[in-house]
Design an enzyme around this catalytic site. Structure first.
Site, PDB file in Angstrom:
ATOM      1  N   LYS A   9      -8.872  45.549  16.573  1.00  0.00           N
ATOM      2  CA  LYS A   9      -8.139  45.799  15.323  1.00  0.00           C
ATOM      3  C   LYS A   9      -6.817  45.039  15.299  1.00  0.00           C
ATOM      4  O   LYS A   9      -6.494  44.373  14.326  1.00  0.00           O
ATOM      5  CB  LYS A   9      -7.797  47.292  15.164  1.00  0.00           C
ATOM      6  CG  LYS A   9      -8.935  48.234  15.094  1.00  0.00           C
ATOM      7  CD  LYS A   9      -8.433  49.657  14.892  1.00  0.00           C
ATOM      8  CE  LYS A   9      -7.598  50.201  16.053  1.00  0.00           C
ATOM      9  NZ  LYS A   9      -8.318  50.350  17.322  1.00  0.00           N
ATOM     10  N   ARG A  84      -6.230  57.568  10.923  1.00  0.00           N
ATOM     11  CA  ARG A  84      -7.079  57.786  12.082  1.00  0.00           C
ATOM     12  C   ARG A  84      -7.736  59.151  12.066  1.00  0.00           C
ATOM     13  O   ARG A  84      -8.481  59.492  12.988  1.00  0.00           O
ATOM     14  CB  ARG A  84      -6.175  57.727  13.305  1.00  0.00           C
ATOM     15  CG  ARG A  84      -6.669  56.842  14.398  1.00  0.00           C
ATOM     16  CD  ARG A  84      -5.636  56.977  15.471  1.00  0.00           C
ATOM     17  NE  ARG A  84      -5.939  56.250  16.636  1.00  0.00           N
ATOM     18  CZ  ARG A  84      -5.495  55.015  16.871  1.00  0.00           C
ATOM     19  NH1 ARG A  84      -4.797  54.369  15.978  1.00  0.00           N
ATOM     20  NH2 ARG A  84      -5.763  54.454  18.004  1.00  0.00           N
ATOM     21  N   ARG A 123      -7.000  43.671  29.199  1.00  0.00           N
ATOM     22  CA  ARG A 123      -5.968  43.451  28.176  1.00  0.00           C
ATOM     23  C   ARG A 123      -4.582  43.396  28.810  1.00  0.00           C
ATOM     24  O   ARG A 123      -4.261  44.158  29.706  1.00  0.00           O
ATOM     25  CB  ARG A 123      -5.987  44.575  27.144  1.00  0.00           C
ATOM     26  CG  ARG A 123      -4.761  44.475  26.228  1.00  0.00           C
ATOM     27  CD  ARG A 123      -4.891  45.215  24.976  1.00  0.00           C
ATOM     28  NE  ARG A 123      -5.070  46.630  25.195  1.00  0.00           N
ATOM     29  CZ  ARG A 123      -5.348  47.470  24.206  1.00  0.00           C
ATOM     30  NH1 ARG A 123      -5.489  47.023  22.979  1.00  0.00           N
ATOM     31  NH2 ARG A 123      -5.503  48.738  24.461  1.00  0.00           N
ATOM     32  N   ARG A 156      -1.240  48.196  29.569  1.00  0.00           N
ATOM     33  CA  ARG A 156      -0.774  49.411  28.900  1.00  0.00           C
ATOM     34  C   ARG A 156      -1.107  50.653  29.709  1.00  0.00           C
ATOM     35  O   ARG A 156      -2.169  50.758  30.292  1.00  0.00           O
ATOM     36  CB  ARG A 156      -1.400  49.519  27.506  1.00  0.00           C
ATOM     37  CG  ARG A 156      -0.465  49.061  26.404  1.00  0.00           C
ATOM     38  CD  ARG A 156      -1.161  48.898  25.094  1.00  0.00           C
ATOM     39  NE  ARG A 156      -1.932  50.070  24.680  1.00  0.00           N
ATOM     40  CZ  ARG A 156      -2.604  50.124  23.535  1.00  0.00           C
ATOM     41  NH1 ARG A 156      -2.584  49.081  22.701  1.00  0.00           N
ATOM     42  NH2 ARG A 156      -3.288  51.194  23.208  1.00  0.00           N
ATOM     43  N   ARG A 167      -9.979  58.244  25.113  1.00  0.00           N
ATOM     44  CA  ARG A 167      -9.658  57.694  23.782  1.00  0.00           C
ATOM     45  C   ARG A 167     -10.927  57.424  22.984  1.00  0.00           C
ATOM     46  O   ARG A 167     -10.953  57.633  21.769  1.00  0.00           O
ATOM     47  CB  ARG A 167      -8.843  56.399  23.927  1.00  0.00           C
ATOM     48  CG  ARG A 167      -7.391  56.670  24.306  1.00  0.00           C
ATOM     49  CD  ARG A 167      -6.714  55.455  24.896  1.00  0.00           C
ATOM     50  NE  ARG A 167      -6.618  54.344  23.966  1.00  0.00           N
ATOM     51  CZ  ARG A 167      -6.420  53.080  24.340  1.00  0.00           C
ATOM     52  NH1 ARG A 167      -6.331  52.775  25.627  1.00  0.00           N
ATOM     53  NH2 ARG A 167      -6.320  52.141  23.439  1.00  0.00           N
TER      54      ARG A 167
HETATM   55  P1  AP5 Z   1      -6.998  44.656  20.590  1.00  0.00           P
HETATM   56  O1  AP5 Z   1      -6.898  43.761  19.419  1.00  0.00           O
HETATM   57  O2  AP5 Z   1      -5.771  44.948  21.373  1.00  0.00           O
HETATM   58  O3  AP5 Z   1      -7.770  45.992  20.181  1.00  0.00           O
HETATM   59  P2  AP5 Z   1      -7.317  47.237  19.306  1.00  0.00           P
HETATM   60  O4  AP5 Z   1      -8.496  47.623  18.492  1.00  0.00           O
HETATM   61  O5  AP5 Z   1      -6.029  46.973  18.609  1.00  0.00           O
HETATM   62  O6  AP5 Z   1      -7.157  48.281  20.486  1.00  0.00           O
HETATM   63  P3  AP5 Z   1      -6.004  49.354  20.744  1.00  0.00           P
HETATM   64  O7  AP5 Z   1      -6.157  49.826  22.152  1.00  0.00           O
HETATM   65  O8  AP5 Z   1      -4.677  48.835  20.324  1.00  0.00           O
HETATM   66  O9  AP5 Z   1      -6.472  50.459  19.817  1.00  0.00           O
HETATM   67  P4  AP5 Z   1      -6.099  51.912  19.874  1.00  0.00           P
HETATM   68  O10 AP5 Z   1      -6.648  52.317  18.599  1.00  0.00           O
HETATM   69  O11 AP5 Z   1      -6.570  52.691  21.016  1.00  0.00           O
HETATM   70  O12 AP5 Z   1      -4.526  51.855  20.135  1.00  0.00           O
HETATM   71  P5  AP5 Z   1      -3.283  52.007  19.203  1.00  0.00           P
HETATM   72  O13 AP5 Z   1      -2.209  51.162  19.710  1.00  0.00           O
HETATM   73  O14 AP5 Z   1      -3.683  51.901  17.773  1.00  0.00           O
HETATM   74  O15 AP5 Z   1      -8.115  44.046  21.569  1.00  0.00           O
HETATM   75  C1  AP5 Z   1      -8.452  44.686  22.799  1.00  0.00           C
HETATM   76  C2  AP5 Z   1      -8.626  43.623  23.914  1.00  0.00           C
HETATM   77  O16 AP5 Z   1      -9.774  42.822  23.627  1.00  0.00           O
HETATM   78  C3  AP5 Z   1      -7.455  42.642  24.013  1.00  0.00           C
HETATM   79  O17 AP5 Z   1      -7.263  42.310  25.353  1.00  0.00           O
HETATM   80  C4  AP5 Z   1      -7.926  41.445  23.203  1.00  0.00           C
HETATM   81  O18 AP5 Z   1      -7.288  40.257  23.627  1.00  0.00           O
HETATM   82  C5  AP5 Z   1      -9.420  41.441  23.467  1.00  0.00           C
HETATM   83  N1  AP5 Z   1     -10.203  40.955  22.330  1.00  0.00           N
HETATM   84  C6  AP5 Z   1      -9.942  41.149  21.004  1.00  0.00           C
HETATM   85  N2  AP5 Z   1     -10.884  40.561  20.232  1.00  0.00           N
HETATM   86  C7  AP5 Z   1     -11.783  40.017  21.089  1.00  0.00           C
HETATM   87  C8  AP5 Z   1     -13.003  39.289  20.917  1.00  0.00           C
HETATM   88  N3  AP5 Z   1     -13.503  39.024  19.701  1.00  0.00           N
HETATM   89  N4  AP5 Z   1     -13.676  38.903  22.014  1.00  0.00           N
HETATM   90  C9  AP5 Z   1     -13.176  39.178  23.248  1.00  0.00           C
HETATM   91  N5  AP5 Z   1     -12.047  39.838  23.500  1.00  0.00           N
HETATM   92  C10 AP5 Z   1     -11.347  40.268  22.435  1.00  0.00           C
HETATM   93  O19 AP5 Z   1      -2.918  53.520  19.468  1.00  0.00           O
HETATM   94  C11 AP5 Z   1      -2.475  53.949  20.763  1.00  0.00           C
HETATM   95  C12 AP5 Z   1      -2.216  55.434  20.738  1.00  0.00           C
HETATM   96  O20 AP5 Z   1      -1.186  55.732  19.773  1.00  0.00           O
HETATM   97  C13 AP5 Z   1      -3.401  56.309  20.304  1.00  0.00           C
HETATM   98  O21 AP5 Z   1      -4.258  56.600  21.381  1.00  0.00           O
HETATM   99  C14 AP5 Z   1      -2.671  57.531  19.738  1.00  0.00           C
HETATM  100  O22 AP5 Z   1      -2.239  58.369  20.785  1.00  0.00           O
HETATM  101  C15 AP5 Z   1      -1.451  56.926  19.076  1.00  0.00           C
HETATM  102  N6  AP5 Z   1      -1.683  56.628  17.653  1.00  0.00           N
HETATM  103  C16 AP5 Z   1      -1.635  55.399  17.038  1.00  0.00           C
HETATM  104  N7  AP5 Z   1      -1.885  55.500  15.731  1.00  0.00           N
HETATM  105  C17 AP5 Z   1      -2.103  56.816  15.481  1.00  0.00           C
HETATM  106  C18 AP5 Z   1      -2.433  57.557  14.315  1.00  0.00           C
HETATM  107  N8  AP5 Z   1      -2.602  56.968  13.137  1.00  0.00           N
HETATM  108  N9  AP5 Z   1      -2.590  58.898  14.436  1.00  0.00           N
HETATM  109  C19 AP5 Z   1      -2.420  59.518  15.620  1.00  0.00           C
HETATM  110  N10 AP5 Z   1      -2.126  58.886  16.760  1.00  0.00           N
HETATM  111  C20 AP5 Z   1      -1.958  57.542  16.697  1.00  0.00           C
HETATM  112 MG    MG Z   2      -4.073  47.751  18.750  1.00  0.00          MG
END
Ligand code: AP5
Ligand code: MG
Ligand code: ZN
Length: 210
Positions: A9, A84, A123, A156, A167
């Site tokens: 994402k 979410r 990552r 992370r 997660r």
């Molecule tokens: P990346 O692009 O980093 O993936 P992502 O989908 O953004 O993954 P996140 O871990 O950031 O998602 P998340 O939803 O768990 O975390 P968030 O920060 O939102 O890609 C992942 C890896 O793959 C990278 O190394 C990348 O380089 C690689 N990659 C990407 N595309 C690729 C491809 N095509 N091929 C190969 N490799 C590839 O949230 C973190 C925490 O915050 C949550 O757990 C929660 O506690 C809290 N939080 C955030 N938002 C909310 C909300 N709205 N409500 C409640 N809690 C929330």
């Molecule tokens: Mg992310």
């Protein structure tokens, strides 16, 4: 942008924001910046994030609604990792409808759980500017250093395999229902997140410009 943790994402949201010159709003990045700066919000959010749980809705919704009222959002923005939960999606719709706006596309980046566990362990993230890399798939030019801002990259805290599993479970239980929510609104578009980063991006742009 919808999708499981690690689906890509953030990677895709940043590319979209660059292409269309609109802000990228990631609730995860906002929380991580708050944790890094030791704010009250950061302290509260960290307790949940480190366990792989969602931060409570009441700490998230106002934050996002306040953000998209900023002037730089007048031509649109990309939401990454928000909404979410169903209550977050409903609160978002309600806030938008007050100003006669709506979400145009809900893009689901689809990736199977097995692929995800693999991606997360590789990552590396920049806590300064939010850029993300992968040690094998998308490496930085210089090992351990952010291409964009030159700061050190980190694994992370919530990317440990046990926390990733938690997660994923939380995603299936609380976030996946949003797929039906946006199907019912007629705006869900699913793209294959297991292709290369550029191929997936191409698919998303096609969906938007169709
Ligand atoms: P990346 O692009 O980093 O993936 P992502 O989908 O953004 O993954 P996140 O871990 O950031 O998602 P998340 O939803 O768990 O975390 P968030 O920060 O939102 O890609 C992942 C890896 O793959 C990278 O190394 C990348 O380089 C690689 N990659 C990407 N595309 C690729 C491809 N095509 N091929 C190969 N490799 C590839 O949230 C973190 C925490 O915050 C949550 O757990 C929660 O506690 C809290 N939080 C955030 N938002 C909310 C909300 N709205 N409500 C409640 N809690 C929330
Ligand atoms: Mg992310
Ligand atoms: Zn950086």
């Amino acid at each position: 942008m919808l999708g499981a943790p690690g689906a890509g994402k953030g990677t895709q949201a940043k590319k979209l924001a660059d292409k269309y010159n609109i802000p990228h709003i990631s609730t995860g990045d906002i929380f991580r910046a708050n944790i890094k700066n030791g704010t009250e919000l950061g302290k509260k959010a960290q307790v949940y994030m480190d366990q792989g749980l969602l931060v409570p809705d009441e700490l998230v919704v106002d934050l996002v609604v306040d953000r998209f009222k900023d002037a730089d959002c007048k031509d649109g923005y990309v939401l990454d990792g928000f909404p979410r939960t169903i209550p977050q999606a409903e609160a978002l719709d309600e806030a938008l409808s007050k100003s006669g706006e709506r979400i145009e596309y809900a893009i689901d980046v689809n990736v199977a759980d097995e692929v995800i566990i693999d991606r997360m362990s590789g990552r590396r993230a920049c806590l300064n500017c939010g850029a993300t890399y992968h040690v094998v798939n998308i490496p930085p030019k210089k090992e351990g250093i952010c291409d964009t801002c030159g700061k050190s990259l980190v694994l992370r805290e919530d990317d440990k395999p046990e926390t990733v599993k938690k997660r994923l479970a939380v995603y299936h239980e609380q976030t996946q229902p949003l797929i039906d929510y946006y199907i019912n609104k007629g705006i869900l578009k699913s793209v294959d997140g297991t292709k290369t980063m550029d191929e997936t991006f191409h698919e998303i742009v096609q969906v938007i410009e169709m």
